[in-house]
Enzyme design. Structure first.
Site, PDB file in Angstrom:
ATOM      1  N   GLN A   1      -3.904  69.437 -58.026  1.00 43.71           N
ATOM      2  CA  GLN A   1      -5.244  69.008 -58.411  1.00 43.71           C
ATOM      3  C   GLN A   1      -5.694  67.900 -58.922  1.00 43.71           C
ATOM      4  O   GLN A   1      -4.927  67.717 -57.852  1.00 43.71           O
ATOM      5  CB  GLN A   1      -6.241  69.954 -60.129  1.00 43.71           C
ATOM      6  CG  GLN A   1      -5.513  71.608 -60.104  1.00 43.71           C
ATOM      7  CD  GLN A   1      -4.669  72.026 -60.534  1.00 43.71           C
ATOM      8  OE1 GLN A   1      -3.757  71.386 -61.239  1.00 43.71           O
ATOM      9  NE2 GLN A   1      -3.807  72.795 -59.904  1.00 43.71           N
TER      10      GLN A   1
ATOM     11  N   GLY B   1      -2.827  74.836 -54.482  1.00 42.39           N
ATOM     12  CA  GLY B   1      -3.237  75.268 -52.961  1.00 42.39           C
ATOM     13  C   GLY B   1      -2.389  74.382 -51.692  1.00 42.39           C
ATOM     14  O   GLY B   1      -3.329  73.792 -51.796  1.00 42.39           O
ATOM     15  N   HIS B   2      -1.253  74.394 -51.341  1.00 40.31           N
ATOM     16  CA  HIS B   2      -0.900  73.425 -50.769  1.00 40.31           C
ATOM     17  C   HIS B   2      -1.233  73.793 -49.746  1.00 40.31           C
ATOM     18  O   HIS B   2       0.252  74.329 -49.608  1.00 40.31           O
ATOM     19  CB  HIS B   2       0.676  72.129 -51.480  1.00 40.31           C
ATOM     20  CG  HIS B   2       0.179  71.271 -52.735  1.00 40.31           C
ATOM     21  ND1 HIS B   2       0.783  70.906 -53.855  1.00 40.31           N
ATOM     22  CD2 HIS B   2      -0.910  71.178 -53.535  1.00 40.31           C
ATOM     23  CE1 HIS B   2       0.528  70.505 -54.794  1.00 40.31           C
ATOM     24  NE2 HIS B   2      -1.034  70.885 -54.094  1.00 40.31           N
TER      25      HIS B   2
ATOM     26  N   LYS C   1      -3.119  66.334 -50.497  1.00 40.87           N
ATOM     27  CA  LYS C   1      -1.780  66.165 -50.465  1.00 40.87           C
ATOM     28  C   LYS C   1      -0.370  67.180 -50.232  1.00 40.87           C
ATOM     29  O   LYS C   1       0.206  66.355 -49.727  1.00 40.87           O
ATOM     30  CB  LYS C   1      -1.741  66.443 -52.026  1.00 40.87           C
ATOM     31  CG  LYS C   1      -3.130  65.249 -53.488  1.00 40.87           C
ATOM     32  CD  LYS C   1      -2.896  66.196 -54.640  1.00 40.87           C
ATOM     33  CE  LYS C   1      -3.207  67.529 -55.173  1.00 40.87           C
ATOM     34  NZ  LYS C   1      -4.383  67.749 -54.941  1.00 40.87           N
TER      35      LYS C   1
ATOM     36  N   ASP D   1      -7.683  68.877 -53.710  1.00 40.28           N
ATOM     37  CA  ASP D   1      -7.882  69.607 -52.105  1.00 40.28           C
ATOM     38  C   ASP D   1      -7.813  67.707 -51.749  1.00 40.28           C
ATOM     39  O   ASP D   1      -8.862  68.079 -50.425  1.00 40.28           O
ATOM     40  CB  ASP D   1      -9.455  70.312 -52.106  1.00 40.28           C
ATOM     41  CG  ASP D   1      -8.951  71.317 -53.155  1.00 40.28           C
ATOM     42  OD1 ASP D   1      -8.166  72.407 -52.783  1.00 40.28           O
ATOM     43  OD2 ASP D   1      -9.909  72.107 -53.231  1.00 40.28           O
TER      44      ASP D   1
END
Ligand code: IMP
Length: 422
Positions: free
Chosen positions: A223, A40-41, A16, A13
């Site tokens: 991650q 989750g980007h 990225k 988080d």
């Protein structure tokens, strides 16, 4: 740009998604090489918010090829849903998406086992995303997994799935959980396979040819370093190699083709899930949550927040070989009087300048802080390094120096233009 590996230098988080989106402008190909839809980007394009879980963030730019590499674990039903969702938002997918035929598949029994094991662990739970990631990588390592190429051979797939479901139903029964329906899973997965087939190919050969043609490739890490199965705070980790080496094994591109490593880090630290977090600070958590920040994009969980941990980021620079740093969320600290940075840990009279391998020791570590005066002004409008208040520049230079890498990008908000290149 050449070939760049982008990694998270903290616990995930780090922002990225946004940095990948910005860097993709110079890339020809963007590759995901590990993890699954636990990631989750988040990327904002104008007012539109995109949250990508399996599809590389490069998909939001035209004429970029996005590769889901062999090291990723794919829930095919979920991936079809993500593709459909993106298409509804106007993102077209065709020959710009390529899925490795050797990536392993995630099944409903992986998700169920993930959840059941967490319940069994009780207070020692990992706090997983419950997406079945650990059990899917477990099957891969045990050589009992099914891969994308299996999905494209319906008869053989049906036979192997039947055996897997009966084995896993017996395990689920022992947990007291409901058995899964073979028929439903088979139908759902074959349909997903049919939908994904046009995108499936040999991504290793594709990337090899791209290297020979001098294409620029961006390897987008998911991650972060301390969630790495080997280098993270085991067992409070995910089940893949989130560090730079994972980009090679998870894509088939050899190390000598990699030109640089960029580490993405927040101007403070966050973590979701359980496990030690030396600089965790309730006041800072409450402050950031109060601003509406730091809620997970995959599970919506409130992230744990703490001060910048330079022991951790220095360790991350070491294991990833980080050349360049992208520091995000600087604007989150804009109103603070004082900003703290952890420069060492103390535990049992001993000083640590690196992250101890034993999580029981790490859990007892007390941070040694240095304090920086807050800049007390809004940085979100800054567009160049010189626009930042001098106290913010001092802070950013210090965290880069303590981490041991070059400060190259500073992000002061979610928009593409809120990105400062040094
Ligand atoms: P899993 O990957 O779902 O097995 O979860 C293992 C640990 O990694 C948990 O602490 C999760 O919260 C964390 N984790 C997994 N994916 C992400 C991510 O994309 N960002 C931050 N933490 C993650």
């Amino acid at each position: 740009m050449a070939n760049t590996i982008l990694v998270g230098a903290q616990w995930g988080d780090e922002g990225k998604g946004k940095i990948i989106d910005v860097l993709t402008e110079q890339a020809d190909i963007v590759v995901r090489s590990q993890g699954g839809n636990n990631a989750g980007h988040t990327v904002y394009l104008g007012k539109k918010k995109f949250v990508l879980h399996l599809v590389p963030s490069g998909i939001l730019r035209k004429r970029k090829v996005c590769v889901i590499g062999n090291g990723v674990v794919i829930d095919p039903v979920n991936l079809v849903g993500e593709i459909d969702g993106l298409e509804k938002m106007g993102i077209k997918m065709g020959s710009n998406l390529l899925i490795s035929e050797t990536a392993h598949l995630v099944f409903p029994y992986h998700r169920e086992l993930d959840a059941q094991r967490e319940v069994l662990k009780g207070k020692n739970k990992i706090g997983t995303t419950k997406r079945g990631i650990g059990p899917a990588y477990g099957d891969k390592a045990a050589r009992t997994g099914l891969r994308v190429l299996d999905l494209l051979k319906p008869e053989k797939f049906a036979e192997r799935l039947k055996a897997k479901i009966s084995e896993n139903n017996a395990i689920l029964k022992a947990f007291g959980a409901k058995p899964l329906s073979y028929k439903k899973i088979l139908a759902d997965y074959l349909e997903a396979g049919r939908r994904l087939q046009p995108f499936v190919g040999n991504t290793v050969v594709y990337l090899h040819d791209a290297c020979l043609a001098n294409k620029n490739i961006l390897f987008e890490g998911a991650q972060g370093t301390f969630l790495d199965i080997d280098h993270g705070t085991y067992p409070y980790v995910t089940s893949s190699n989130t560090t730079a080496g994972g980009a090679c094994t998870g894509s088939g591109v050899p190390p000598h083709r990699m030109d640089s490593v960029m580490g993405v880090l927040k101007a403070y630290t966050t973590r979701v899930g359980e496990g030690p977090f030396p600089t965790e600070n309730t006041e800072l958590s409450d402050f950031l949550h109060g601003m509406g920040r730091e809620f997970g994009s995959t599970t919506g969980r409130a992230r744990r927040c703490g001060w910048f941990d330079a022991v951790a980021t220095g360790h991350a620079a070491m294991v990833n070989g980080i050349d360049d740093l992208a520091v995000t969320n600087v604007d989150g600290l804009d109103t603070l009087d004082v900003v703290r940075v952890c420069v060492a840990y103390r535990c049992g009279g001993k000083r640590y300048d690196h992250v101890p391998a034993d999580v029981d020791v790490l859990a007892q570590c007390e941070p040694v802080y240095v304090e920086f005066p807050g800049w007390k002004s809004d940085t979100s409008g800054a567009r160049q390094w010189k626009d930042l208040p001098s106290k913010a520049r001092t802070y950013l230079n210090a965290i880069a120096e303590l981490t041991g890498a070059r400060l190259s990008i500073v992000s002061v908000g979610p928009a593409r233009d809120q990105t400062l290149f040094l």
